[in-house]
Design a protein around this motif. Structure first.
Motif, PDB file in Angstrom:
ATOM      1  N   PRO A 115       0.828  -1.207   0.000  1.00 56.46           N
ATOM      2  CA  PRO A 115       0.000   0.000   0.000  1.00 56.46           C
ATOM      3  C   PRO A 115       0.861   1.255   0.000  1.00 56.46           C
ATOM      4  O   PRO A 115       2.031   1.227   0.404  1.00 56.46           O
ATOM      5  CB  PRO A 115      -0.802  -0.126   1.293  1.00 56.46           C
ATOM      6  CG  PRO A 115       0.019  -1.015   2.170  1.00 56.46           C
ATOM      7  CD  PRO A 115       0.719  -1.968   1.258  1.00 56.46           C
ATOM      8  N   LEU A 116       0.281   2.339  -0.445  1.00 53.36           N
ATOM      9  CA  LEU A 116       0.990   3.615  -0.405  1.00 53.36           C
ATOM     10  C   LEU A 116       1.356   3.960   1.038  1.00 53.36           C
ATOM     11  O   LEU A 116       0.518   3.822   1.942  1.00 53.36           O
ATOM     12  CB  LEU A 116       0.112   4.721  -0.980  1.00 53.36           C
ATOM     13  CG  LEU A 116      -0.270   4.596  -2.463  1.00 53.36           C
ATOM     14  CD1 LEU A 116      -1.289   5.681  -2.827  1.00 53.36           C
ATOM     15  CD2 LEU A 116       0.949   4.687  -3.349  1.00 53.36           C
ATOM     16  N   PRO A 117       2.564   4.409   1.293  1.00 49.21           N
ATOM     17  CA  PRO A 117       2.957   4.711   2.679  1.00 49.21           C
ATOM     18  C   PRO A 117       2.256   5.926   3.262  1.00 49.21           C
ATOM     19  O   PRO A 117       2.155   6.081   4.484  1.00 49.21           O
ATOM     20  CB  PRO A 117       4.469   4.937   2.578  1.00 49.21           C
ATOM     21  CG  PRO A 117       4.707   5.316   1.151  1.00 49.21           C
ATOM     22  CD  PRO A 117       3.684   4.568   0.354  1.00 49.21           C
ATOM     23  N   ARG A 118       1.774   6.819   2.399  1.00 49.10           N
ATOM     24  CA  ARG A 118       1.056   8.013   2.869  1.00 49.10           C
ATOM     25  C   ARG A 118       0.176   8.514   1.717  1.00 49.10           C
ATOM     26  O   ARG A 118       0.379   8.156   0.563  1.00 49.10           O
ATOM     27  CB  ARG A 118       2.020   9.104   3.322  1.00 49.10           C
ATOM     28  CG  ARG A 118       3.098   9.461   2.297  1.00 49.10           C
ATOM     29  CD  ARG A 118       4.058  10.470   2.879  1.00 49.10           C
ATOM     30  NE  ARG A 118       5.185  10.731   1.994  1.00 49.10           N
ATOM     31  CZ  ARG A 118       6.093  11.667   2.199  1.00 49.10           C
ATOM     32  NH1 ARG A 118       5.997  12.442   3.280  1.00 49.10           N
ATOM     33  NH2 ARG A 118       7.102  11.838   1.373  1.00 49.10           N
ATOM     34  N   LEU A 137       2.191  20.011   1.677  1.00 47.68           N
ATOM     35  CA  LEU A 137       2.339  19.420   0.353  1.00 47.68           C
ATOM     36  C   LEU A 137       3.816  19.362  -0.046  1.00 47.68           C
ATOM     37  O   LEU A 137       4.244  19.994  -1.022  1.00 47.68           O
ATOM     38  CB  LEU A 137       1.533  20.229  -0.672  1.00 47.68           C
ATOM     39  CG  LEU A 137       1.105  19.512  -1.948  1.00 47.68           C
ATOM     40  CD1 LEU A 137       0.249  18.294  -1.643  1.00 47.68           C
ATOM     41  CD2 LEU A 137       0.346  20.474  -2.859  1.00 47.68           C
ATOM     42  N   PRO A 138       4.613  18.550   0.658  1.00 43.42           N
ATOM     43  CA  PRO A 138       6.018  18.411   0.271  1.00 43.42           C
ATOM     44  C   PRO A 138       6.122  17.687  -1.072  1.00 43.42           C
ATOM     45  O   PRO A 138       5.186  16.999  -1.504  1.00 43.42           O
ATOM     46  CB  PRO A 138       6.603  17.559   1.414  1.00 43.42           C
ATOM     47  CG  PRO A 138       5.446  16.795   1.956  1.00 43.42           C
ATOM     48  CD  PRO A 138       4.262  17.721   1.826  1.00 43.42           C
ATOM     49  N   PRO A 139       7.240  17.825  -1.740  1.00 39.48           N
ATOM     50  CA  PRO A 139       7.377  17.221  -3.069  1.00 39.48           C
ATOM     51  C   PRO A 139       7.098  15.722  -3.108  1.00 39.48           C
ATOM     52  O   PRO A 139       6.583  15.213  -4.106  1.00 39.48           O
ATOM     53  CB  PRO A 139       8.836  17.522  -3.430  1.00 39.48           C
ATOM     54  CG  PRO A 139       9.170  18.759  -2.652  1.00 39.48           C
ATOM     55  CD  PRO A 139       8.417  18.633  -1.365  1.00 39.48           C
ATOM     56  N   GLY A 140       7.383  15.018  -2.055  1.00 38.74           N
ATOM     57  CA  GLY A 140       7.227  13.570  -2.057  1.00 38.74           C
ATOM     58  C   GLY A 140       5.799  13.078  -2.128  1.00 38.74           C
ATOM     59  O   GLY A 140       5.566  11.885  -2.413  1.00 38.74           O
ATOM     60  N   VAL A 141       4.818  13.942  -1.858  1.00 29.63           N
ATOM     61  CA  VAL A 141       3.410  13.503  -1.905  1.00 29.63           C
ATOM     62  C   VAL A 141       2.653  14.109  -3.081  1.00 29.63           C
ATOM     63  O   VAL A 141       1.505  13.740  -3.320  1.00 29.63           O
ATOM     64  CB  VAL A 141       2.667  13.834  -0.590  1.00 29.63           C
ATOM     65  CG1 VAL A 141       3.382  13.211   0.607  1.00 29.63           C
ATOM     66  CG2 VAL A 141       2.494  15.335  -0.400  1.00 29.63           C
ATOM     67  N   TYR A 142       3.294  15.017  -3.803  1.00 32.47           N
ATOM     68  CA  TYR A 142       2.624  15.668  -4.942  1.00 32.47           C
ATOM     69  C   TYR A 142       2.976  14.926  -6.223  1.00 32.47           C
ATOM     70  O   TYR A 142       4.149  14.717  -6.542  1.00 32.47           O
ATOM     71  CB  TYR A 142       3.056  17.124  -5.049  1.00 32.47           C
ATOM     72  CG  TYR A 142       2.368  17.877  -6.176  1.00 32.47           C
ATOM     73  CD1 TYR A 142       1.116  18.439  -5.989  1.00 32.47           C
ATOM     74  CD2 TYR A 142       2.985  18.023  -7.420  1.00 32.47           C
ATOM     75  CE1 TYR A 142       0.480  19.135  -7.015  1.00 32.47           C
ATOM     76  CE2 TYR A 142       2.362  18.718  -8.448  1.00 32.47           C
ATOM     77  CZ  TYR A 142       1.119  19.265  -8.246  1.00 32.47           C
ATOM     78  OH  TYR A 142       0.496  19.946  -9.266  1.00 32.47           O
ATOM     79  N   VAL A 143       1.947  14.532  -6.966  1.00 36.61           N
ATOM     80  CA  VAL A 143       2.121  13.808  -8.222  1.00 36.61           C
ATOM     81  C   VAL A 143       1.529  14.656  -9.344  1.00 36.61           C
ATOM     82  O   VAL A 143       0.355  15.055  -9.273  1.00 36.61           O
ATOM     83  CB  VAL A 143       1.408  12.442  -8.180  1.00 36.61           C
ATOM     84  CG1 VAL A 143       1.571  11.706  -9.508  1.00 36.61           C
ATOM     85  CG2 VAL A 143       1.928  11.594  -7.027  1.00 36.61           C
ATOM     86  N   THR A 144       2.328  14.937 -10.359  1.00 31.10           N
ATOM     87  CA  THR A 144       1.827  15.692 -11.508  1.00 31.10           C
ATOM     88  C   THR A 144       0.989  14.784 -12.388  1.00 31.10           C
ATOM     89  O   THR A 144       1.437  13.710 -12.807  1.00 31.10           O
ATOM     90  CB  THR A 144       2.986  16.293 -12.318  1.00 31.10           C
ATOM     91  OG1 THR A 144       3.721  17.189 -11.482  1.00 31.10           O
ATOM     92  CG2 THR A 144       2.465  17.052 -13.528  1.00 31.10           C
ATOM     93  N   SER A 145      -0.213  15.205 -12.664  1.00 37.35           N
ATOM     94  CA  SER A 145      -1.142  14.381 -13.444  1.00 37.35           C
ATOM     95  C   SER A 145      -0.674  14.240 -14.887  1.00 37.35           C
ATOM     96  O   SER A 145      -0.306  15.232 -15.525  1.00 37.35           O
ATOM     97  CB  SER A 145      -2.537  15.014 -13.421  1.00 37.35           C
ATOM     98  OG  SER A 145      -3.416  14.301 -14.261  1.00 37.35           O
ATOM     99  N   PRO A 146      -0.717  13.032 -15.439  1.00 39.71           N
ATOM    100  CA  PRO A 146      -0.481  12.896 -16.879  1.00 39.71           C
ATOM    101  C   PRO A 146      -1.726  13.312 -17.645  1.00 39.71           C
ATOM    102  O   PRO A 146      -2.818  13.413 -17.075  1.00 39.71           O
ATOM    103  CB  PRO A 146      -0.224  11.390 -17.035  1.00 39.71           C
ATOM    104  CG  PRO A 146      -1.047  10.769 -15.949  1.00 39.71           C
ATOM    105  CD  PRO A 146      -1.019  11.744 -14.790  1.00 39.71           C
TER     106      PRO A 146
END
Length: 375
Positions: A6-9, A47-56
């Motif tokens: 599972p996702l860690p966070r 919203l640190p960089p590690g949890v932000y995902v840029t949408s394709p």
């Protein structure tokens, strides 16, 4: 084969396209929403960089599992040419006041769809994803509808299923009925579709007696629904329905247009009601995907969805926002609407609304009991 972890966070899916694109100067979706949530959460340190995902951006071929190839081709062509014929307007509802021609009319919804498709993949092993640009629940297979050029919740459910979630519960608390999602899954025994929406509001579907194959639950609520009534709906209907269904995944369409400060509905909820729904759903299935949806006041939508992200992460919502977050909210404008002329000072300084409780009306109790009896 090893089981996926599972996702860690929780992860947050976003994109800068929502900051620069607009449906037009007078369209209800002219207001900045996703960019406001991103900026607020960053200003609050959430919203640190590690949890932000840029949408394709979804490619056309990825959209035809639900949408017709002819419609997707027409949408791509309309963006390229910035004009539609009378035939295309009549068939696909493109170039209408609700679904106008604008510069990013394919790229923007395709980015939201890409985020929902990606969410299904990210959640293959379990976890939590927040995708505030998603929630376009009115899109139909062959036409745009209600500001929705594509139906990303349907695509999210398809993606979750392709990535191991057999039974999926779709919960919709937008002020408007999610007619496109109901159409897609009303006869699917492995999908629960439950919508709480304002009675009589466009698209004027989602009546109490619409049941599909048995897993469709529609609760049209009267004007001025209050927080206490929504808590009762959560505890007497939404949570029991999910518990009885035992889903592998939950998709929550968390439209922000159901709060009292939104110009497109007549409900009286505070953002606390939405956050309480989110909190109640957490842990009820291995996978939780929270989408945005409606929301036409930039202050109330941005504050509500920032609080959703706080709820998903267990962050404490400050009583008074730090200056950086206040500056995000003070920088917003709401031209063309009377609510924007004299904004409530609390919209600048706080995330949490003052709770809007009230009496539990007999009709709401009766309708909830009627649906709960079907569980």
């Amino acid at each position: 084969m090893c089981a996926l972890s599972p996702l860690p966070r929780p992860l947050f899916i976003g994109h800068e396209i929502y900051r620069a694109s607009t449906y037009g100067r007078w369209h209800p979706l002219r207001v900045p929403r996703v960019s406001t949530v991103i900026d607020l959460c960053r200003a609050l340190g959430w919203l640190p960089p590690g949890v932000y995902v840029t949408s394709p951006r979804a490619k056309p071929a990825a959209l035809t599992g639900w949408h017709t190839p002819d419609y997707i081709a027409a949408l791509v062509r309309a963006e390229a040419e910035q004009v539609v014929s009378d035939t295309v307007r009549a068939r696909h509802h493109l170039g209408t006041p609700s679904n106008p021609v604008f510069a990013e009319m394919f790229r923007r919804p395709a980015t939201a769809a890409g985020g929902s498709l990606l969410a299904g993949e990210l959640l293959a092993g379990g976890g939590v994803v927040f995708h505030p640009a998603g929630g376009t629940h009115h899109g139909m297979p062959d036409r745009a509808s209600g500001f929705c050029y594509l139906n990303d919740p349907v695509l999210a459910i398809r993606s979750l299923r392709a990535n191991g979630a057999a039974r999926i519960a779709y919960i919709d608390i937008d002020a408007h009925h999610g007619d496109g999602v109901q159409r897609a899954y009303q006869d699917d025994p492995d999908t629960l579709v439950l919508s709480v929406h304002e009675a009589g509001l466009w698209p004027r579907t989602g009546m109490l007696n619409e049941t599909g194959a048995g897993n469709v639950f529609n609760l049209p609520v009267p004007r001025h629904l209050n927080d206490d009534e929504m808590v009762m709906i959560r505890d007497a209907l939404i949570l029991p329905a999910i518990s009885a269904f035992r889903p592998d995944a939950i998709v929550l369409q968390c439209g922000a247009d159901a709060v009292a400060d939104d110009p497109q509905s007549h409900l009286s909820l505070s953002n606390n009601a939405h956050w309480q729904i989110v909190a109640g759903l957490m842990g009820m299935a291995p996978r939780l995907l929270v989408l945005g949806g409606g929301g036409y006041n930039p202050w109330s939508a941005g504050r509500l969805w920032a609080g959703v992200w706080a709820t998903l992460n267990g962050h404490t919502v400050p009583a008074v926002l730090p200056d950086a977050a206040q500056q995000v909210l003070r920088g917003l404008t709401f031209q063309g609407n009377k609510r924007g002329r004299n904004p409530d000072p609390a919209w600048f300084a706080t995330l949490r609304d003052t709770p809007r409780g009230g009496a539990l009306r007999d009709q709401v109790r009766k309708d909830v009991a009627q649906l709960a009896a079907r569980l």
